[in-house]
Motif scaffolding. Structure first.
Motif, PDB file in Angstrom:
ATOM      1  N   GLN A  97       0.948  -1.119   0.085  1.00  0.00           N
ATOM      2  CA  GLN A  97      -0.146   0.062  -0.149  1.00  0.00           C
ATOM      3  C   GLN A  97       0.896   1.299   0.002  1.00  0.00           C
ATOM      4  O   GLN A  97       0.331   2.407  -0.710  1.00  0.00           O
ATOM      5  N   ASN A  98       2.144   1.221   0.527  1.00  0.00           N
ATOM      6  CA  ASN A  98       2.646   2.443   0.817  1.00  0.00           C
ATOM      7  C   ASN A  98       4.222   2.231   0.810  1.00  0.00           C
ATOM      8  O   ASN A  98       4.473   1.289   1.419  1.00  0.00           O
ATOM      9  N   ASP A  99       4.890   2.781   0.244  1.00  0.00           N
ATOM     10  CA  ASP A  99       6.548   2.477  -0.279  1.00  0.00           C
ATOM     11  C   ASP A  99       7.203   3.849  -0.154  1.00  0.00           C
ATOM     12  O   ASP A  99       7.226   4.931  -0.834  1.00  0.00           O
ATOM     13  N   THR A 100       7.947   3.812   0.805  1.00  0.00           N
ATOM     14  CA  THR A 100       9.009   5.122   1.281  1.00  0.00           C
ATOM     15  C   THR A 100      10.333   4.733   1.574  1.00  0.00           C
ATOM     16  O   THR A 100      10.742   3.899   2.017  1.00  0.00           O
ATOM     17  N   GLU A 101      10.904   5.629   0.765  1.00  0.00           N
ATOM     18  CA  GLU A 101      12.317   5.398   0.919  1.00  0.00           C
ATOM     19  C   GLU A 101      12.956   6.966   1.644  1.00  0.00           C
ATOM     20  O   GLU A 101      12.588   7.810   1.437  1.00  0.00           O
ATOM     21  N   GLY A 102      14.044   6.689   2.390  1.00  0.00           N
ATOM     22  CA  GLY A 102      14.747   7.723   2.953  1.00  0.00           C
ATOM     23  C   GLY A 102      16.231   7.425   3.199  1.00  0.00           C
ATOM     24  O   GLY A 102      16.754   6.404   3.103  1.00  0.00           O
ATOM     25  N   LYS A 103      16.959   8.555   3.724  1.00  0.00           N
ATOM     26  CA  LYS A 103      18.276   8.548   3.972  1.00  0.00           C
ATOM     27  C   LYS A 103      18.552   9.248   5.277  1.00  0.00           C
ATOM     28  O   LYS A 103      18.046  10.643   5.542  1.00  0.00           O
ATOM     29  N   ASP A 104      19.433   8.924   6.385  1.00  0.00           N
ATOM     30  CA  ASP A 104      19.954   9.786   7.271  1.00  0.00           C
ATOM     31  C   ASP A 104      21.461   9.895   7.270  1.00  0.00           C
ATOM     32  O   ASP A 104      21.952   9.206   6.500  1.00  0.00           O
ATOM     33  N   TYR A 105      22.132  10.281   8.452  1.00  0.00           N
ATOM     34  CA  TYR A 105      23.329  10.566   8.425  1.00  0.00           C
ATOM     35  C   TYR A 105      24.171   9.121   8.603  1.00  0.00           C
ATOM     36  O   TYR A 105      25.224   9.108   8.200  1.00  0.00           O
ATOM     37  N   GLU A 106      23.528   8.108   9.024  1.00  0.00           N
ATOM     38  CA  GLU A 106      24.115   6.873   9.109  1.00  0.00           C
ATOM     39  C   GLU A 106      23.659   5.579   8.239  1.00  0.00           C
ATOM     40  O   GLU A 106      24.075   4.695   8.307  1.00  0.00           O
ATOM     41  N   SER A 107      22.517   5.590   7.608  1.00  0.00           N
ATOM     42  CA  SER A 107      21.787   4.627   6.926  1.00  0.00           C
ATOM     43  C   SER A 107      20.882   5.305   6.056  1.00  0.00           C
ATOM     44  O   SER A 107      20.486   6.277   5.845  1.00  0.00           O
TER      45      SER A 107
END
Length: 278
Positions: A97-107
């Motif tokens: 239903q939902n697909d979210t991608e992201g990035k932070d400072y370590e992953s």
């Protein structure tokens, strides 16, 4: 002589009475009484007892269970893990239903919200968990809503019966005022029926399809090295300080009337002290 004749007469009459009683007893015993007929009510009761099905026990009622799951784990290949989950979804008739991608400072991470038929819940979890060394977080919950479902269903049926009664009254109404009042009541009842039906459909949907949230990530510290990681942390700290300064400035702007009042009070106090000194 007279007494003897009287004695024989008494004996003769006594024997005649005994014979009459014996004959009467024989006639009575010869009569066959009809068998006792069971009343219609008893017959129906007995028939109902024999043919009626056993009362429905709580065990025979279909349970309504809402299952939900939440997983978070680390992976070495985001694309391969996503393909594995996608293949499992196709095999078990699940939907992303939902697909979210992201990035932070370590992953770098990816978060999926998946609806899967409840009957395939355990098998789907087993398939997407293959190759996972350990879970950072794994939560599986089951909520029994059987009693709530039965209660809403019973209320819905009662409202429909009430609706039919009002429809019958509407057919028999002759006055316009009566018709308007009945239609007003019908409108209110139908709104309640629609609300109950919506609750049942929503609950049944949650029972039929379970929701699973899957979040998997890949650490970027291995690729970027320690220097890149510390540099990212410094940059994050700088941005955080800038955001704090911005927030402070915005807060000061929001209280500008009080600042002006404070400045005015300070100005008058200072002017008064100067006047006293002169």
């Amino acid at each position: 002589m007279k007494s003897i004749a009287l004695f024989f007469l008494l004996i003769l009459s006594f024997s005649s009475c005994k014979k009459a009683e014996a004959d009467l007893d024989m006639k009575v015993s010869a009569i066959k009484l009809p068998p006792k007929e069971a009343s219609a009510g008893n017959a129906l009761y007995d028939k109902a007892d024999l043919n009626a099905p056993a009362k429905e026990t709580p065990q025979s009622i279909e349970q309504k269970i809402i299952k939900e799951g939440s997983l978070r784990f680390q992976t070495n290949d985001l694309t391969a893990t996503y393909n594995q989950i996608q293949n499992a979804a196709k095999s078990h008739n699940a939907t992303i239903q939902n697909d979210t991608e992201g990035k932070d400072y370590e992953s770098v991470f990816r978060k999926l919200i998946i609806r899967v038929p409840s009957k395939n819940f355990d098998l789907f979890l087993k398939d997407i968990s293959k190759g996972v060394a350990y879970f950072d977080n794994k939560e599986i919950s089951s909520q029994d809503v059987t009693a709530e479902f039965i209660d809403i269903d019973a209320r819905l049926k009662a409202k429909k019966v009430l609706e039919n009664r009002y429809l019958e009254l509407l057919k028999k109404a002759n006055k316009v005022t009566e018709m308007l009042e009945i239609e007003k009541q019908l409108s209110s009842i139908r709104e309640e029926i629609e609300a109950k039906e919506g609750q049942l459909n929503y609950m049944q949907n949650r029972v039929s399809f379970s929701t699973i949230t899957v979040e998997f990530y890949k650490s970027i510290a291995e690729e970027s090295g320690v220097t890149a990681s510390y540099g990212m942390k410094i940059w994050t700290a700088i941005k955080s300080g800038f955001n704090s300064m911005s927030s402070l400035f915005i807060n000061l702007l929001s209280i500008w009337p009080f600042i002006i009042i404070l400045f005015a009070i300070g100005y008058f106090i200072r002017k008064r002290f100067k006047t006293k000194k002169i």
